[in-house]
Design a protein around this motif. Structure first.
Motif, PDB file in Angstrom:
ATOM      1  N   LEU A  36       0.833  -1.203   0.000  1.00 52.44           N
ATOM      2  CA  LEU A  36       0.000   0.000   0.000  1.00 52.44           C
ATOM      3  C   LEU A  36       0.867   1.253   0.000  1.00 52.44           C
ATOM      4  N   PRO A  37       0.451   2.286  -0.720  1.00 49.46           N
ATOM      5  CA  PRO A  37       1.138   3.579  -0.580  1.00 49.46           C
ATOM      6  C   PRO A  37       1.025   4.073   0.850  1.00 49.46           C
ATOM      7  N   GLU A  38       1.990   4.815   1.296  1.00 50.01           N
ATOM      8  CA  GLU A  38       1.964   5.328   2.663  1.00 50.01           C
ATOM      9  C   GLU A  38       0.868   6.379   2.831  1.00 50.01           C
ATOM     10  N   GLY A  39       0.421   6.509   4.049  1.00 51.73           N
ATOM     11  CA  GLY A  39      -0.507   7.588   4.382  1.00 51.73           C
ATOM     12  C   GLY A  39      -1.965   7.279   4.157  1.00 51.73           C
ATOM     13  N   ARG A  40      -2.303   6.042   3.797  1.00 59.91           N
ATOM     14  CA  ARG A  40      -3.706   5.712   3.612  1.00 59.91           C
ATOM     15  C   ARG A  40      -4.367   5.539   4.978  1.00 59.91           C
ATOM     16  N   HIS A  41      -5.400   6.347   5.233  1.00 63.49           N
ATOM     17  CA  HIS A  41      -6.125   6.290   6.499  1.00 63.49           C
ATOM     18  C   HIS A  41      -7.569   6.681   6.235  1.00 63.49           C
ATOM     19  N   ASP A  42      -8.506   5.863   6.703  1.00 66.32           N
ATOM     20  CA  ASP A  42      -9.935   6.096   6.416  1.00 66.32           C
ATOM     21  C   ASP A  42     -10.157   6.276   4.919  1.00 66.32           C
ATOM     22  N   ALA A  43      -9.469   5.500   4.133  1.00 67.75           N
ATOM     23  CA  ALA A  43      -9.492   5.639   2.678  1.00 67.75           C
ATOM     24  C   ALA A  43     -10.574   4.749   2.069  1.00 67.75           C
ATOM     25  N   VAL A  44     -10.703   4.828   0.753  1.00 63.45           N
ATOM     26  CA  VAL A  44     -11.672   4.050  -0.016  1.00 63.45           C
ATOM     27  C   VAL A  44     -10.911   3.006  -0.833  1.00 63.45           C
ATOM     28  N   LEU A  45     -11.212   1.749  -0.598  1.00 60.34           N
ATOM     29  CA  LEU A  45     -10.600   0.649  -1.346  1.00 60.34           C
ATOM     30  C   LEU A  45     -11.526   0.264  -2.491  1.00 60.34           C
TER      31      LEU A  45
END
Length: 268
Positions: A36-45
Protein backbone atom coordinates in the motif's frame (compact mmCIF):
# COMPACT_ATOMS: atom_id res chain seq x y z
CA UNK A 1 -2.07 -21.17 -53.05
CA UNK A 2 -2.62 -24.76 -54.15
CA UNK A 3 -5.59 -26.86 -53.13
CA UNK A 4 -3.38 -28.89 -50.77
CA UNK A 5 -2.00 -25.73 -49.20
CA UNK A 6 -5.53 -24.38 -48.73
CA UNK A 7 -6.61 -27.63 -47.06
CA UNK A 8 -3.55 -27.54 -44.80
CA UNK A 9 -4.33 -23.96 -43.70
CA UNK A 10 -7.96 -24.87 -43.00
CA UNK A 11 -6.89 -27.88 -40.94
CA UNK A 12 -4.55 -25.69 -38.92
CA UNK A 13 -7.30 -23.16 -38.31
CA UNK A 14 -9.78 -25.84 -37.28
CA UNK A 15 -7.27 -27.34 -34.90
CA UNK A 16 -6.19 -24.06 -33.38
CA UNK A 17 -7.45 -23.36 -29.88
CA UNK A 18 -10.05 -20.63 -29.59
CA UNK A 19 -8.82 -17.31 -28.30
CA UNK A 20 -9.70 -16.85 -24.61
CA UNK A 21 -12.77 -14.76 -23.90
CA UNK A 22 -11.65 -11.62 -22.00
CA UNK A 23 -15.04 -11.62 -20.30
CA UNK A 24 -14.22 -14.99 -18.70
CA UNK A 25 -10.70 -14.90 -17.25
CA UNK A 26 -9.24 -17.91 -15.50
CA UNK A 27 -10.17 -17.68 -11.81
CA UNK A 28 -7.22 -16.95 -9.55
CA UNK A 29 -6.69 -16.51 -5.83
CA UNK A 30 -4.04 -14.09 -4.62
CA UNK A 31 -1.66 -15.01 -1.81
CA UNK A 32 0.77 -12.08 -1.72
CA UNK A 33 -0.74 -8.76 -0.65
CA UNK A 34 0.11 -5.58 -2.56
CA UNK A 35 2.25 -2.88 -1.00
CA UNK A 36 0.00 0.00 0.00
CA UNK A 37 1.14 3.58 -0.58
CA UNK A 38 1.96 5.33 2.66
CA UNK A 39 -0.51 7.59 4.38
CA UNK A 40 -3.71 5.71 3.61
CA UNK A 41 -6.12 6.29 6.50
CA UNK A 42 -9.93 6.10 6.42
CA UNK A 43 -9.49 5.64 2.68
CA UNK A 44 -11.67 4.05 -0.02
CA UNK A 45 -10.60 0.65 -1.35
CA UNK A 46 -11.82 0.03 -4.91
CA UNK A 47 -11.78 -3.66 -5.84
CA UNK A 48 -12.59 -5.01 -9.31
CA UNK A 49 -11.20 -8.53 -8.84
CA UNK A 50 -12.85 -10.88 -11.33
CA UNK A 51 -13.31 -14.62 -10.89
CA UNK A 52 -16.60 -14.62 -12.78
CA UNK A 53 -17.86 -12.48 -15.67
CA UNK A 54 -15.54 -9.56 -16.26
CA UNK A 55 -17.16 -6.26 -17.23
CA UNK A 56 -14.30 -5.16 -19.45
CA UNK A 57 -16.44 -2.38 -20.92
CA UNK A 58 -16.98 -0.37 -17.75
CA UNK A 59 -14.34 -1.37 -15.17
CA UNK A 60 -11.50 0.94 -16.35
CA UNK A 61 -13.81 3.95 -16.58
CA UNK A 62 -15.81 3.23 -13.44
CA UNK A 63 -12.65 2.70 -11.39
CA UNK A 64 -11.48 6.16 -12.49
CA UNK A 65 -14.86 7.73 -11.71
CA UNK A 66 -14.92 6.13 -8.26
CA UNK A 67 -11.42 7.44 -7.52
CA UNK A 68 -12.53 10.92 -8.64
CA UNK A 69 -15.58 10.76 -6.38
CA UNK A 70 -13.46 9.68 -3.41
CA UNK A 71 -11.14 12.64 -4.03
CA UNK A 72 -14.11 15.00 -4.22
CA UNK A 73 -15.17 13.67 -0.82
CA UNK A 74 -11.73 14.43 0.56
CA UNK A 75 -10.75 10.77 0.81
CA UNK A 76 -7.75 8.93 -0.57
CA UNK A 77 -8.43 5.80 -2.57
CA UNK A 78 -6.58 2.71 -3.72
CA UNK A 79 -7.70 0.48 -6.61
CA UNK A 80 -6.60 -3.13 -6.86
CA UNK A 81 -7.51 -6.54 -8.22
CA UNK A 82 -5.40 -8.34 -5.64
CA UNK A 83 -7.65 -10.23 -3.26
CA UNK A 84 -4.82 -10.70 -0.76
CA UNK A 85 -5.40 -7.10 0.37
CA UNK A 86 -8.29 -8.54 2.37
CA UNK A 87 -6.28 -9.00 5.53
CA UNK A 88 -6.86 -7.39 8.92
CA UNK A 89 -3.84 -5.10 8.81
CA UNK A 90 -4.38 -3.62 5.37
CA UNK A 91 -8.17 -3.36 5.63
CA UNK A 92 -7.53 -1.29 8.74
CA UNK A 93 -6.39 1.55 6.46
CA UNK A 94 -9.84 1.80 4.83
CA UNK A 95 -13.27 2.86 5.99
CA UNK A 96 -15.09 1.81 2.79
CA UNK A 97 -14.62 -1.07 0.36
CA UNK A 98 -16.21 -0.57 -3.07
CA UNK A 99 -16.77 -3.85 -4.90
CA UNK A 100 -16.83 -2.61 -8.48
CA UNK A 101 -18.37 -5.53 -10.38
CA UNK A 102 -16.04 -7.82 -8.45
CA UNK A 103 -17.39 -11.19 -9.52
CA UNK A 104 -17.04 -14.84 -8.63
CA UNK A 105 -15.91 -16.14 -5.27
CA UNK A 106 -12.74 -14.07 -5.43
CA UNK A 107 -11.58 -14.42 -1.82
CA UNK A 108 -10.02 -17.35 0.00
CA UNK A 109 -11.62 -18.46 3.25
CA UNK A 110 -9.03 -16.50 5.26
CA UNK A 111 -9.56 -13.37 3.14
CA UNK A 112 -13.33 -13.59 3.50
CA UNK A 113 -12.82 -13.91 7.24
CA UNK A 114 -10.87 -10.64 7.27
CA UNK A 115 -13.62 -9.02 5.18
CA UNK A 116 -16.31 -10.19 7.61
CA UNK A 117 -14.33 -8.75 10.53
CA UNK A 118 -13.99 -5.46 8.64
CA UNK A 119 -17.78 -5.26 8.42
CA UNK A 120 -18.26 -6.43 12.01
CA UNK A 121 -16.12 -3.60 13.36
CA UNK A 122 -18.14 -1.00 11.45
CA UNK A 123 -16.58 -0.88 8.00
CA UNK A 124 -18.64 0.16 4.98
CA UNK A 125 -19.29 -1.80 1.78
CA UNK A 126 -20.57 -0.38 -1.51
CA UNK A 127 -21.28 -3.28 -3.87
CA UNK A 128 -21.98 -2.53 -7.53
CA UNK A 129 -23.56 -4.48 -10.39
CA UNK A 130 -21.81 -7.86 -10.82
CA UNK A 131 -20.86 -7.82 -7.13
CA UNK A 132 -24.43 -9.07 -6.72
CA UNK A 133 -24.69 -11.70 -9.46
CA UNK A 134 -24.99 -15.45 -8.96
CA UNK A 135 -21.26 -16.11 -9.33
CA UNK A 136 -21.03 -15.35 -5.61
CA UNK A 137 -21.86 -18.45 -3.60
CA UNK A 138 -20.22 -17.98 -0.20
CA UNK A 139 -22.94 -17.99 2.49
CA UNK A 140 -21.49 -15.02 4.42
CA UNK A 141 -21.17 -12.90 1.27
CA UNK A 142 -24.65 -13.75 -0.02
CA UNK A 143 -26.30 -13.18 3.37
CA UNK A 144 -24.42 -9.97 4.21
CA UNK A 145 -24.10 -8.19 0.86
CA UNK A 146 -26.72 -9.49 -1.58
CA UNK A 147 -29.60 -11.00 0.37
CA UNK A 148 -31.18 -12.58 -2.73
CA UNK A 149 -30.19 -14.53 -5.86
CA UNK A 150 -29.61 -13.09 -9.33
CA UNK A 151 -31.56 -14.95 -12.03
CA UNK A 152 -30.74 -13.02 -15.21
CA UNK A 153 -31.28 -9.93 -17.33
CA UNK A 154 -32.85 -9.23 -20.72
CA UNK A 155 -30.75 -10.27 -23.71
CA UNK A 156 -30.66 -9.64 -27.44
CA UNK A 157 -32.16 -6.36 -28.59
CA UNK A 158 -33.46 -5.76 -25.06
CA UNK A 159 -30.09 -6.22 -23.38
CA UNK A 160 -29.59 -2.49 -22.74
CA UNK A 161 -32.88 -0.62 -22.32
CA UNK A 162 -33.92 2.69 -20.81
CA UNK A 163 -36.00 2.20 -17.68
CA UNK A 164 -37.39 4.41 -14.97
CA UNK A 165 -36.00 4.22 -11.44
CA UNK A 166 -38.33 5.23 -8.62
CA UNK A 167 -37.51 5.90 -4.96
CA UNK A 168 -38.92 3.61 -2.29
CA UNK A 169 -37.41 5.80 0.44
CA UNK A 170 -37.36 9.36 -1.00
CA UNK A 171 -35.74 10.83 2.12
CA UNK A 172 -32.97 8.24 2.35
CA UNK A 173 -29.50 9.87 2.44
CA UNK A 174 -28.45 7.61 -0.44
CA UNK A 175 -30.88 9.50 -2.68
CA UNK A 176 -30.05 13.00 -1.47
CA UNK A 177 -29.78 15.42 -4.39
CA UNK A 178 -31.01 12.95 -7.01
CA UNK A 179 -33.70 14.04 -9.45
CA UNK A 180 -36.78 11.90 -10.05
CA UNK A 181 -38.23 10.61 -12.27
CA UNK A 182 -34.87 9.12 -13.26
CA UNK A 183 -34.49 7.26 -16.54
CA UNK A 184 -31.28 5.35 -17.26
CA UNK A 185 -30.25 2.95 -20.02
CA UNK A 186 -28.69 -0.10 -18.40
CA UNK A 187 -28.65 -3.88 -18.07
CA UNK A 188 -31.48 -4.67 -15.66
CA UNK A 189 -30.85 -7.49 -13.20
CA UNK A 190 -33.68 -9.63 -11.89
CA UNK A 191 -33.62 -11.72 -8.72
CA UNK A 192 -35.47 -14.76 -7.44
CA UNK A 193 -36.94 -12.88 -4.49
CA UNK A 194 -37.29 -9.39 -3.13
CA UNK A 195 -34.28 -8.82 -0.83
CA UNK A 196 -36.69 -7.15 1.60
CA UNK A 197 -37.98 -10.66 2.34
CA UNK A 198 -34.53 -11.42 3.77
CA UNK A 199 -34.28 -8.32 5.93
CA UNK A 200 -32.76 -5.89 3.43
CA UNK A 201 -34.11 -2.35 3.13
CA UNK A 202 -35.07 -1.37 -0.42
CA UNK A 203 -34.11 2.19 -1.33
CA UNK A 204 -35.09 2.34 -5.02
CA UNK A 205 -36.78 0.11 -7.59
CA UNK A 206 -37.30 -0.24 -11.32
CA UNK A 207 -40.70 0.56 -12.79
CA UNK A 208 -41.28 -2.60 -14.84
CA UNK A 209 -43.86 -0.81 -16.97
CA UNK A 210 -41.05 1.38 -18.33
CA UNK A 211 -39.04 -1.43 -19.97
CA UNK A 212 -39.37 -5.02 -21.24
CA UNK A 213 -38.19 -7.48 -18.58
CA UNK A 214 -39.90 -10.45 -20.19
CA UNK A 215 -42.22 -12.83 -18.38
CA UNK A 216 -39.45 -14.93 -16.84
CA UNK A 217 -37.63 -11.91 -15.39
CA UNK A 218 -40.56 -9.81 -14.21
CA UNK A 219 -40.59 -9.36 -10.45
CA UNK A 220 -43.48 -6.96 -9.89
CA UNK A 221 -41.79 -5.11 -7.05
CA UNK A 222 -38.31 -4.89 -8.61
CA UNK A 223 -35.61 -3.50 -6.27
CA UNK A 224 -32.43 -2.05 -7.76
CA UNK A 225 -30.74 -0.40 -4.73
CA UNK A 226 -30.90 -1.70 -1.16
CA UNK A 227 -29.05 -1.73 2.15
CA UNK A 228 -28.46 -4.29 4.87
CA UNK A 229 -29.55 -2.87 8.24
CA UNK A 230 -28.63 -6.06 10.12
CA UNK A 231 -24.86 -5.51 10.28
CA UNK A 232 -22.66 -3.34 12.55
CA UNK A 233 -21.16 -1.78 9.41
CA UNK A 234 -23.00 -0.22 6.49
CA UNK A 235 -23.73 -2.21 3.33
CA UNK A 236 -25.36 -0.87 0.17
CA UNK A 237 -25.85 -2.76 -3.08
CA UNK A 238 -26.70 -1.22 -6.46
CA UNK A 239 -27.53 -3.43 -9.43
CA UNK A 240 -26.90 -0.48 -11.75
CA UNK A 241 -23.73 0.11 -13.74
CA UNK A 242 -23.24 -2.26 -16.67
CA UNK A 243 -22.35 0.43 -19.19
CA UNK A 244 -19.49 2.94 -18.95
CA UNK A 245 -21.98 5.70 -19.70
CA UNK A 246 -23.91 4.93 -16.51
CA UNK A 247 -20.99 6.30 -14.48
CA UNK A 248 -21.29 9.64 -16.29
CA UNK A 249 -24.98 9.94 -15.48
CA UNK A 250 -25.33 12.82 -13.03
CA UNK A 251 -27.84 10.98 -10.85
CA UNK A 252 -25.77 7.81 -10.64
CA UNK A 253 -22.59 9.73 -9.93
CA UNK A 254 -24.42 11.57 -7.13
CA UNK A 255 -25.70 8.25 -5.78
CA UNK A 256 -22.15 6.81 -5.76
CA UNK A 257 -20.89 9.83 -3.82
CA UNK A 258 -23.78 9.46 -1.37
CA UNK A 259 -23.10 5.72 -1.03
CA UNK A 260 -19.40 6.13 -0.24
CA UNK A 261 -20.13 8.94 2.21
CA UNK A 262 -22.91 6.95 3.90
CA UNK A 263 -20.90 3.73 4.04
CA UNK A 264 -18.10 5.64 5.73
CA UNK A 265 -20.54 6.60 8.49
CA UNK A 266 -21.60 10.08 7.42
CA UNK A 267 -25.25 10.94 6.86
CA UNK A 268 -25.04 14.21 4.95
Amino acid sequence: MTVLQTIAVLLLLLGAPAAPDPHLPQPTYDEVAPELPEGRHDAVLIVSKTNGWRHIEHIPHSNAVLADIAAELGRQSYATENGAIFNDEQLGHFSVVVLNSASGDFLTREQEGAFSRFLARGGGIVALHAAGDDSHTGPWYVHSIIGTTFIGHPGGDDHIEPARIVPDRPDDPLLAGLTFPWTLADEWYSFDANPADNGMQVVASIDEDSYRPGEALAMGAHPVIWTNPRTPGRVVYSALGHTPEAYDDSNYRRFLANAIRWAAGATA
